[in-house]
Scaffold this motif. Structure first.
Motif: not given
Length: 65
Positions: A10, A12-13, A16-18
């Protein structure tokens, strides 16, 4: 991710959306499950009698809890 049972990665940003990186076989398994659930729901909704509708409406709350 070549080994069986690998955990998806995953990303993670903050702004923005992951994003999730997973194996192609895992994605295909998920697609198969969603497809089967969709077909099952469609069959229940198409039943001529009310029993299928009643069963579906009774079961759905349990699915999403």
């Amino acid at each position: 991710m070549a080994r069986s049972g690998a955990v998806p990665l995953r990303l993670r940003r903050h702004d923005a959306e992951d994003l999730v990186l997973t194996s192609a076989s895992r994605r295909e398994q998920e697609r198969t499950i969603v497809s089967a659930a969709t077909r099952l729901t469609t069959v229940l909704l198409r039943r001529a009698d009310q029993q299928g509708h009643d069963w579906l409406l009774e079961a759905l709350p349990e699915v999403f809890t």
